[in-house]
Enzyme design. Structure first.
Site, PDB file in Angstrom:
ATOM      1  N   LEU A   1     -77.886 -40.506-104.840  1.00 44.81           N
ATOM      2  CA  LEU A   1     -76.867 -40.215-105.859  1.00 44.81           C
ATOM      3  C   LEU A   1     -77.442 -39.270-106.914  1.00 44.81           C
ATOM      4  O   LEU A   1     -78.462 -39.569-107.532  1.00 44.81           O
ATOM      5  CB  LEU A   1     -76.409 -41.508-106.539  1.00 44.81           C
ATOM      6  CG  LEU A   1     -75.915 -42.622-105.603  1.00 44.81           C
ATOM      7  CD1 LEU A   1     -75.341 -43.771-106.429  1.00 44.81           C
ATOM      8  CD2 LEU A   1     -74.888 -42.103-104.609  1.00 44.81           C
TER       9      LEU A   1
ATOM     10  N   ARG B   1     -79.143 -37.124-121.459  1.00 42.42           N
ATOM     11  CA  ARG B   1     -80.284 -37.330-122.343  1.00 42.42           C
ATOM     12  C   ARG B   1     -81.398 -36.297-122.151  1.00 42.42           C
ATOM     13  O   ARG B   1     -82.316 -36.210-122.953  1.00 42.42           O
ATOM     14  CB  ARG B   1     -80.836 -38.757-122.164  1.00 42.42           C
ATOM     15  CG  ARG B   1     -79.969 -39.796-122.869  1.00 42.42           C
ATOM     16  CD  ARG B   1     -80.326 -41.210-122.448  1.00 42.42           C
ATOM     17  NE  ARG B   1     -79.791 -41.519-121.120  1.00 42.42           N
ATOM     18  CZ  ARG B   1     -80.025 -42.662-120.471  1.00 42.42           C
ATOM     19  NH1 ARG B   1     -80.801 -43.585-121.019  1.00 42.42           N
ATOM     20  NH2 ARG B   1     -79.502 -42.882-119.279  1.00 42.42           N
TER      21      ARG B   1
ATOM     22  N   GLY C   1     -68.810 -43.535-111.543  1.00 41.56           N
ATOM     23  CA  GLY C   1     -69.751 -44.638-111.366  1.00 41.56           C
ATOM     24  C   GLY C   1     -70.506 -44.550-110.049  1.00 41.56           C
ATOM     25  O   GLY C   1     -70.125 -43.802-109.138  1.00 41.56           O
TER      26      GLY C   1
ATOM     27  N   ASN D   1     -83.133 -54.293-111.503  1.00 45.95           N
ATOM     28  CA  ASN D   1     -82.727 -53.510-110.335  1.00 45.95           C
ATOM     29  C   ASN D   1     -83.169 -52.064-110.509  1.00 45.95           C
ATOM     30  O   ASN D   1     -82.622 -51.340-111.337  1.00 45.95           O
ATOM     31  CB  ASN D   1     -81.199 -53.573-110.226  1.00 45.95           C
ATOM     32  CG  ASN D   1     -80.669 -52.553-109.231  1.00 45.95           C
ATOM     33  OD1 ASN D   1     -81.316 -52.261-108.242  1.00 45.95           O
ATOM     34  ND2 ASN D   1     -79.478 -52.029-109.514  1.00 45.95           N
TER      35      ASN D   1
ATOM     36  N   ASN E   1     -84.774 -40.365-117.470  1.00 47.24           N
ATOM     37  CA  ASN E   1     -83.552 -40.090-118.213  1.00 47.24           C
ATOM     38  C   ASN E   1     -83.746 -39.080-119.337  1.00 47.24           C
ATOM     39  O   ASN E   1     -82.796 -38.473-119.793  1.00 47.24           O
ATOM     40  CB  ASN E   1     -82.974 -41.384-118.780  1.00 47.24           C
ATOM     41  CG  ASN E   1     -82.524 -42.321-117.668  1.00 47.24           C
ATOM     42  OD1 ASN E   1     -81.775 -41.930-116.784  1.00 47.24           O
ATOM     43  ND2 ASN E   1     -83.028 -43.542-117.675  1.00 47.24           N
TER      44      ASN E   1
ATOM     45  N   LYS F   1    -103.554  -4.416-109.349  1.00 50.13           N
ATOM     46  CA  LYS F   1    -102.163  -4.626-108.949  1.00 50.13           C
ATOM     47  C   LYS F   1    -101.891  -3.807-107.712  1.00 50.13           C
ATOM     48  O   LYS F   1    -102.221  -2.625-107.681  1.00 50.13           O
ATOM     49  CB  LYS F   1    -101.218  -4.185-110.074  1.00 50.13           C
ATOM     50  CG  LYS F   1     -99.775  -4.508-109.794  1.00 50.13           C
ATOM     51  CD  LYS F   1     -98.821  -3.439-110.282  1.00 50.13           C
ATOM     52  CE  LYS F   1     -98.949  -2.178-109.467  1.00 50.13           C
ATOM     53  NZ  LYS F   1     -98.024  -1.115-109.823  1.00 50.13           N
TER      54      LYS F   1
ATOM     55  N   SER G   1    -118.778   5.474-114.794  1.00 51.85           N
ATOM     56  CA  SER G   1    -118.037   4.804-115.857  1.00 51.85           C
ATOM     57  C   SER G   1    -117.090   5.741-116.585  1.00 51.85           C
ATOM     58  O   SER G   1    -117.329   6.947-116.660  1.00 51.85           O
ATOM     59  CB  SER G   1    -119.024   4.226-116.879  1.00 51.85           C
ATOM     60  OG  SER G   1    -119.849   3.297-116.239  1.00 51.85           O
TER      61      SER G   1
HETATM   62  C1  UD1 Z   1     -78.138 -47.862-112.529  1.00 50.04           C
HETATM   63  C2  UD1 Z   1     -77.791 -49.248-111.979  1.00 50.04           C
HETATM   64  C3  UD1 Z   1     -78.661 -50.293-112.673  1.00 50.04           C
HETATM   65  C4  UD1 Z   1     -80.108 -49.959-112.447  1.00 50.04           C
HETATM   66  C5  UD1 Z   1     -80.420 -48.541-112.899  1.00 50.04           C
HETATM   67  C6  UD1 Z   1     -81.798 -48.158-112.437  1.00 50.04           C
HETATM   68  C7  UD1 Z   1     -75.425 -49.204-111.414  1.00 50.04           C
HETATM   69  C8  UD1 Z   1     -74.051 -49.585-111.819  1.00 50.04           C
HETATM   70  N1  UD1 Z   1     -76.407 -49.529-112.236  1.00 50.04           N
HETATM   71  O1  UD1 Z   1     -77.814 -47.834-113.896  1.00 50.04           O
HETATM   72  O2  UD1 Z   1     -78.382 -51.590-112.164  1.00 50.04           O
HETATM   73  O3  UD1 Z   1     -80.925 -50.879-113.144  1.00 50.04           O
HETATM   74  O4  UD1 Z   1     -79.521 -47.596-112.310  1.00 50.04           O
HETATM   75  O5  UD1 Z   1     -82.186 -46.917-112.961  1.00 50.04           O
HETATM   76  O6  UD1 Z   1     -75.610 -48.650-110.333  1.00 50.04           O
HETATM   77  N2  UD1 Z   1     -74.473 -41.161-110.483  1.00 50.04           N
HETATM   78  C9  UD1 Z   1     -73.577 -40.426-109.744  1.00 50.04           C
HETATM   79  N3  UD1 Z   1     -72.253 -40.518-110.020  1.00 50.04           N
HETATM   80  C10 UD1 Z   1     -71.773 -41.355-110.986  1.00 50.04           C
HETATM   81  C11 UD1 Z   1     -72.704 -42.100-111.727  1.00 50.04           C
HETATM   82  C12 UD1 Z   1     -74.052 -41.974-111.457  1.00 50.04           C
HETATM   83  O7  UD1 Z   1     -73.960 -39.683-108.839  1.00 50.04           O
HETATM   84  O8  UD1 Z   1     -70.540 -41.396-111.152  1.00 50.04           O
HETATM   85  C13 UD1 Z   1     -75.905 -41.033-110.172  1.00 50.04           C
HETATM   86  C14 UD1 Z   1     -76.692 -40.442-111.320  1.00 50.04           C
HETATM   87  O9  UD1 Z   1     -76.774 -39.043-111.194  1.00 50.04           O
HETATM   88  C15 UD1 Z   1     -78.037 -41.127-111.163  1.00 50.04           C
HETATM   89  C16 UD1 Z   1     -77.723 -42.435-110.491  1.00 50.04           C
HETATM   90  O10 UD1 Z   1     -76.434 -42.313-109.951  1.00 50.04           O
HETATM   91  O11 UD1 Z   1     -78.913 -40.395-110.311  1.00 50.04           O
HETATM   92  C17 UD1 Z   1     -77.765 -43.624-111.462  1.00 50.04           C
HETATM   93  O12 UD1 Z   1     -76.813 -43.425-112.470  1.00 50.04           O
HETATM   94  P1  UD1 Z   1     -77.099 -43.844-113.983  1.00 50.04           P
HETATM   95  O13 UD1 Z   1     -75.928 -43.490-114.785  1.00 50.04           O
HETATM   96  O14 UD1 Z   1     -78.432 -43.342-114.403  1.00 50.04           O
HETATM   97  O15 UD1 Z   1     -77.117 -45.445-113.823  1.00 50.04           O
HETATM   98  P2  UD1 Z   1     -77.824 -46.461-114.787  1.00 50.04           P
HETATM   99  O16 UD1 Z   1     -76.969 -46.731-115.938  1.00 50.04           O
HETATM  100  O17 UD1 Z   1     -79.206 -46.026-115.038  1.00 50.04           O
HETATM  101 MG    MG Z   2     -80.345 -44.113-114.822  1.00 48.18          MG
END
Ligand code: UD1
Ligand code: MG
Length: 471
Positions: A9, A16, A82, A175, A230, A352, A406
């Site tokens: 993902l 941030r 999400g 997690n 992050n 070069k 030189s």
């Molecule tokens: C997520 C986990 C959390 C875990 C943490 C670890 C969920 C709901 N929560 O939270 O349990 O402890 O990671 O770092 O999964 N992303 C998408 N599309 C979206 C949202 C996110 O591709 O709509 C990708 C982001 O780019 C990222 C990853 O998913 O690479 C995680 O997303 P992020 O928003 O960082 O989740 P956390 O709040 O850190």
């Molecule tokens: Mg994260």
């Protein structure tokens, strides 16, 4: 047929980071963040990887295509609703035959394939489990989903921090976002997720509760390799760790890597090299056996041959250095520099697009651009290849065993034959035949006793000037 596949993902913006560059493209030790995660998945046996992209996706897609070709597929998540929604966007891309799907987040570049292999073993050891996941223990669990376990010790659910009760928030087992799903379970669970939580998002982590009644496998991972990136402070820490890993690898292979050297993950070293403190090796750099890169040198996309020495504070970019050659201190080899075996390029010499053949030497203060220097030739201090007329670059060609005195200027295009001499201080504008001598200086005159007469005159003038001021 591949048994394993993977989804990564990477559609989030990474707010941030405060950057125009998508988070997963930020480089660490010479490679973008996402590269490490893709490699970990492939290293664990995923034959192809689906990367979910969304925010700022064009450069991410170009990088993945250029680097991994057909082994990486891309799924697009138009709106970031999400992690559960993101994973769902990848489903149509999954190869039908994949039994298990690793599900990873694109911002955990320290993750190693060995942990994913352990995860696969744990899953195999628990037949019928819809998934296996990594958990880890943290002193400070802020920001992570908490792992909730039941009476029996089995995992019941993951609770996101924002949805935790005070009691749940106190849990230190978190997690890290490293899972291996049964592909069938994933296909069945993702479409049924609901966005009923504090953030109004589809949480991938809600699938854990759905799987729990059938039991799931867990592996305790080392927090060190599970850190998510992050912000830039975490980027820095993770990069430091990656540099340590690269250095440790080359030490194991038999090279001395001093502390504070920076070797990017893309660099290759033969055995018995030495890379001193503060040296930086970048890109496609290759070192031959026994090569030495001394303090403070920067070597980028360059080859340094066996036993060659790059002395302190030299800069090499897209250059090739032959075996046994000596470069620097403080030399600058620019793109297209090819320095032959046993050749010497000394301090304050810039090259070069120039080929220096075996054993040729330019030991001090020179600009050698667009040239060819024959075997065993010697270039004196202060020599300049005048290669540019304001419009075009021209070549300077020196045969073998040529001697350039030189402070000479060679005005290109120009050819100097084998064994020829150019006398010190000559501006060479016409070709010099083999074995010839070019000399172009005004004849010297010596005037006997002139110096003391001159001093007397100058002293008198100075006194007169002082008297005029005083009066
Ligand atoms: C997520 C986990 C959390 C875990 C943490 C670890 C969920 C709901 N929560 O939270 O349990 O402890 O990671 O770092 O999964 N992303 C998408 N599309 C979206 C949202 C996110 O591709 O709509 C990708 C982001 O780019 C990222 C990853 O998913 O690479 C995680 O997303 P992020 O928003 O960082 O989740 P956390 O709040 O850190
Ligand atoms: Mg994260």
């Amino acid at each position: 047929m591949s048994e394993w596949t993977a989804i990564i993902l990477a559609a989030g913006q990474g707010k941030r980071m405060k950057s125009a560059l998508p988070k997963v493209l930020h480089p660490l030790a010479g490679l973008p963040m996402i590269h490490y995660v893709v490699e970990a998945a492939m290293g664990a046996g995923a034959r192809e990887v689906v990367v979910v992209v969304g925010h700022g996706r064009e450069p991410v897609v170009s990088y993945l295509e250029a680097t991994f070709g057909g082994r990486v597929r891309v799924a697009i998540q138009e709106e970031q609703l999400g992690t559960g929604h993101a994973a769902r966007c990848a489903l149509p891309q999954l190869p039908p035959e994949a039994r298990g799907t690793f599900l990873l987040y694109g911002d955990t570049p320290l993750l190693e394939a060995s942990l994913l292999r352990r995860l696969a073993q744990a899953w195999e050891a628990r037949p019928g489990a819809p998934l296996a996941m990594v958990t880890c223990l943290l002193d400070d669990a802020t920001g992570y989903g908490r792992v909730l376990r039941g009476e029996s010790g089995d995992v019941k659910a993951i609770r996101e921090q924002r949805d935790c009760s005070a009691e749940e928030a106190a849990v230190r087992e978190v997690n890290p976002g490293v899972y291996l799903f049964s592909t069938d379970f994933l296909r069945e669970a993702l479409p049924s997720l609901k966005a009923q939580n504090a953030q109004g998002e589809y949480y991938l982590t809600d699938t854990i509760e759905m799987a729990a009644p059938r039991g799931l496998a867990t592996v305790l991972g080392d927090a060190g390799q599970l850190r998510g990136i992050n912000d830039r402070a975490q980027l820095d820490e993770a990069e430091e760790e990656l540099y340590q890993r690269v250095a440790a690898r080359w030490r194991r292979e038999g090279s001395t890597i001093r502390r504070g050297a920076r070797i990017e993950a893309t660099v290759e070293l033969a055995e018995d090299c030495t890379v001193e403190h503060g040296a930086v090796l970048r890109g496609k750099t290759r070192l031959g056996a026994g090569a030495r890169i001394d303090v403070g040198s920067v070597v980028e996309d360059s080859e340094v041959g066996a036993g060659a020495v790059v002395k302190p504070y030299s800069v090499l970019v897209k250059a090739r250095v032959g075996a046994g050659a000596q470069i620097g201190p403080m030399a600058h080899l620019r793109p297209g520099s090819e320095i032959g075996e046993e050749a010497h390029v000394g301090n304050f010499v810039e090259t070069k697009n120039t080929v220096m053949h075996r054993g040729a030497k330019a030991n001090h203060l020179a600009y050698l651009g667009d040239g060819e220097i024959g075997e065993g030739s010697n270039i004196g201090a202060g020599t300049i290849f005048c290669n540019y007329d304001g419009f075009q670059k021209h070549r300077t060609r020196l045969g073998a065993r040529v001697f350039i005195g030189s402070d000479s200027q060679l005005v290109a295009p120009i050819t100097i034959g084998d064994g020829a001499y150019v006398a010190t201080g000559t501006t060479v504008t016409r070709d010099v035949p083999a074995d010839g001598l070019a000399i172009g200086r005004t004849p010297q005159q010596n005037k006997e006793g002139y110096a003391s007469r001159l001093r007397g005159r100058l002293q008198a003038q100075a006194q007169a000037a002082k008297g005029a001021k005083g009066g």
